[in-house]
Write a protein that holds these residues in place. Sequence first.
Motif, PDB file in Angstrom:
ATOM      1  N   HIS A 170       9.022  10.819   3.087  1.00 16.30           N
ATOM      2  CA  HIS A 170       7.914   9.995   3.584  1.00 16.30           C
ATOM      3  C   HIS A 170       6.997  10.792   4.516  1.00 16.30           C
ATOM      4  O   HIS A 170       5.772  10.603   4.486  1.00 16.30           O
ATOM      5  CB  HIS A 170       8.439   8.734   4.261  1.00 16.30           C
ATOM      6  N   TYR A 171       7.557  11.676   5.332  1.00 15.58           N
ATOM      7  CA  TYR A 171       6.714  12.546   6.169  1.00 15.58           C
ATOM      8  C   TYR A 171       5.817  13.410   5.289  1.00 15.58           C
ATOM      9  O   TYR A 171       4.636  13.589   5.573  1.00 15.58           O
ATOM     10  CB  TYR A 171       7.562  13.439   7.070  1.00 15.58           C
ATOM     11  N   GLN A 172       6.384  13.950   4.213  1.00 16.32           N
ATOM     12  CA  GLN A 172       5.623  14.797   3.287  1.00 16.32           C
ATOM     13  C   GLN A 172       4.483  14.000   2.660  1.00 16.32           C
ATOM     14  O   GLN A 172       3.338  14.460   2.609  1.00 16.32           O
ATOM     15  CB  GLN A 172       6.550  15.342   2.192  1.00 16.32           C
ATOM     16  N   MET A 173       4.785  12.799   2.178  1.00 16.53           N
ATOM     17  CA  MET A 173       3.758  11.957   1.557  1.00 16.53           C
ATOM     18  C   MET A 173       2.648  11.627   2.548  1.00 16.53           C
ATOM     19  O   MET A 173       1.465  11.687   2.207  1.00 16.53           O
ATOM     20  CB  MET A 173       4.383  10.666   1.022  1.00 16.53           C
ATOM     21  N   ALA A 174       3.022  11.287   3.763  1.00 15.20           N
ATOM     22  CA  ALA A 174       2.024  10.952   4.776  1.00 15.20           C
ATOM     23  C   ALA A 174       1.169  12.170   5.115  1.00 15.20           C
ATOM     24  O   ALA A 174      -0.058  12.058   5.251  1.00 15.20           O
ATOM     25  CB  ALA A 174       2.708  10.427   6.040  1.00 15.20           C
ATOM     26  N   GLY A 175       1.795  13.329   5.225  1.00 18.69           N
ATOM     27  CA  GLY A 175       1.055  14.554   5.514  1.00 18.69           C
ATOM     28  C   GLY A 175       0.052  14.876   4.420  1.00 18.69           C
ATOM     29  O   GLY A 175      -1.087  15.256   4.704  1.00 18.69           O
ATOM     30  N   GLU A 176       0.465  14.694   3.188  1.00 18.15           N
ATOM     31  CA  GLU A 176      -0.432  14.959   2.059  1.00 18.15           C
ATOM     32  C   GLU A 176      -1.615  13.995   2.027  1.00 18.15           C
ATOM     33  O   GLU A 176      -2.641  14.292   1.441  1.00 18.15           O
ATOM     34  CB  GLU A 176       0.347  14.878   0.740  1.00 18.15           C
ATOM     35  N   GLN A 177      -1.452  12.858   2.683  1.00 17.82           N
ATOM     36  CA  GLN A 177      -2.516  11.854   2.741  1.00 17.82           C
ATOM     37  C   GLN A 177      -3.381  12.015   3.989  1.00 17.82           C
ATOM     38  O   GLN A 177      -4.248  11.197   4.259  1.00 17.82           O
ATOM     39  CB  GLN A 177      -1.912  10.450   2.694  1.00 17.82           C
ATOM     40  N   GLY A 178      -3.129  13.059   4.752  1.00 19.22           N
ATOM     41  CA  GLY A 178      -3.975  13.355   5.902  1.00 19.22           C
ATOM     42  C   GLY A 178      -3.387  13.041   7.256  1.00 19.22           C
ATOM     43  O   GLY A 178      -4.047  13.236   8.274  1.00 19.22           O
TER      44      GLY A 178
ATOM     45  N   ALA B  97       0.855  -1.200   0.000  1.00 20.63           N
ATOM     46  CA  ALA B  97       0.000   0.000   0.000  1.00 20.63           C
ATOM     47  C   ALA B  97       0.886   1.243   0.000  1.00 20.63           C
ATOM     48  O   ALA B  97       1.059   1.882   1.041  1.00 20.63           O
ATOM     49  CB  ALA B  97      -0.922  -0.020   1.213  1.00 20.63           C
ATOM     50  N   PRO B  98       1.451   1.603  -1.158  1.00 23.15           N
ATOM     51  CA  PRO B  98       2.407   2.717  -1.211  1.00 23.15           C
ATOM     52  C   PRO B  98       1.825   4.077  -0.840  1.00 23.15           C
ATOM     53  O   PRO B  98       2.570   4.980  -0.472  1.00 23.15           O
ATOM     54  CB  PRO B  98       2.888   2.709  -2.664  1.00 23.15           C
ATOM     55  N   ASN B  99       0.521   4.232  -0.894  1.00 24.84           N
ATOM     56  CA  ASN B  99      -0.099   5.514  -0.554  1.00 24.84           C
ATOM     57  C   ASN B  99      -0.730   5.526   0.833  1.00 24.84           C
ATOM     58  O   ASN B  99      -1.518   6.411   1.137  1.00 24.84           O
ATOM     59  CB  ASN B  99      -1.140   5.885  -1.613  1.00 24.84           C
ATOM     60  N   ASN B 100      -0.374   4.565   1.659  1.00 24.50           N
ATOM     61  CA  ASN B 100      -0.926   4.485   3.002  1.00 24.50           C
ATOM     62  C   ASN B 100      -0.253   5.533   3.884  1.00 24.50           C
ATOM     63  O   ASN B 100       0.977   5.557   4.009  1.00 24.50           O
ATOM     64  CB  ASN B 100      -0.711   3.075   3.561  1.00 24.50           C
ATOM     65  N   ALA B 101      -1.050   6.396   4.478  1.00 24.97           N
ATOM     66  CA  ALA B 101      -0.510   7.489   5.293  1.00 24.97           C
ATOM     67  C   ALA B 101       0.292   6.984   6.484  1.00 24.97           C
ATOM     68  O   ALA B 101       1.391   7.480   6.768  1.00 24.97           O
ATOM     69  CB  ALA B 101      -1.645   8.388   5.771  1.00 24.97           C
ATOM     70  N   MET B 102      -0.245   5.998   7.189  1.00 26.62           N
ATOM     71  CA  MET B 102       0.457   5.483   8.364  1.00 26.62           C
ATOM     72  C   MET B 102       1.773   4.812   7.968  1.00 26.62           C
ATOM     73  O   MET B 102       2.788   4.987   8.637  1.00 26.62           O
ATOM     74  CB  MET B 102      -0.426   4.501   9.128  1.00 26.62           C
ATOM     75  N   ALA B 103       1.763   4.054   6.869  1.00 23.67           N
ATOM     76  CA  ALA B 103       2.985   3.392   6.410  1.00 23.67           C
ATOM     77  C   ALA B 103       4.061   4.418   6.079  1.00 23.67           C
ATOM     78  O   ALA B 103       5.232   4.244   6.441  1.00 23.67           O
ATOM     79  CB  ALA B 103       2.682   2.513   5.196  1.00 23.67           C
ATOM     80  N   ASN B 104       3.682   5.490   5.424  1.00 24.83           N
ATOM     81  CA  ASN B 104       4.663   6.531   5.089  1.00 24.83           C
ATOM     82  C   ASN B 104       5.151   7.269   6.319  1.00 24.83           C
ATOM     83  O   ASN B 104       6.331   7.608   6.416  1.00 24.83           O
ATOM     84  CB  ASN B 104       4.076   7.492   4.052  1.00 24.83           C
ATOM     85  N   HIS B 105       4.276   7.502   7.279  1.00 24.49           N
ATOM     86  CA  HIS B 105       4.679   8.174   8.514  1.00 24.49           C
ATOM     87  C   HIS B 105       5.676   7.305   9.288  1.00 24.49           C
ATOM     88  O   HIS B 105       6.724   7.780   9.740  1.00 24.49           O
ATOM     89  CB  HIS B 105       3.452   8.499   9.363  1.00 24.49           C
ATOM     90  N   VAL B 106       5.359   6.024   9.440  1.00 24.76           N
ATOM     91  CA  VAL B 106       6.269   5.117  10.154  1.00 24.76           C
ATOM     92  C   VAL B 106       7.581   4.977   9.388  1.00 24.76           C
ATOM     93  O   VAL B 106       8.659   4.964   9.995  1.00 24.76           O
ATOM     94  CB  VAL B 106       5.593   3.750  10.403  1.00 24.76           C
TER      95      VAL B 106
END
Length: 109
Positions: A71-79, A44-53
């Motif tokens: 990865h922080y940026q991607m997670a932030g953009e996902q909410g 799940a490359p667009n999973n916010a929690m996965a990118n945050h972790v």
Amino acid sequence: EALKLRDNCAHINIRCAQGFSKLAYQYRDWELAKECCAKALALAPNNAMANHVAGSIYERYDKDLERAKKHYQMAGEQGAYGAYMDLFRLKYSEVNHSYISEYHYDFSP
């Protein structure tokens, strides 16, 4: 045990990654955390929690700050607004590190 039951579940992998990275020092397993996180991101490359972790692991374990910021940026953009806070903290510490380290504060009464 959860990984054995549902090893192809992104949610289980990212929860395990987070857990393995936050255990008490003597039980912490960064390599297994990285492995679980990589699998979660593959599933799940667009999973916010996965990118945050992932950002947290790259920052704290690998010391790869550029990858952590990505990865922080991607997670932030996902909410995941906590990821934005980690991103801003990281950027602030990079910019102000030399300024902050020059001063020693005495907080005693």
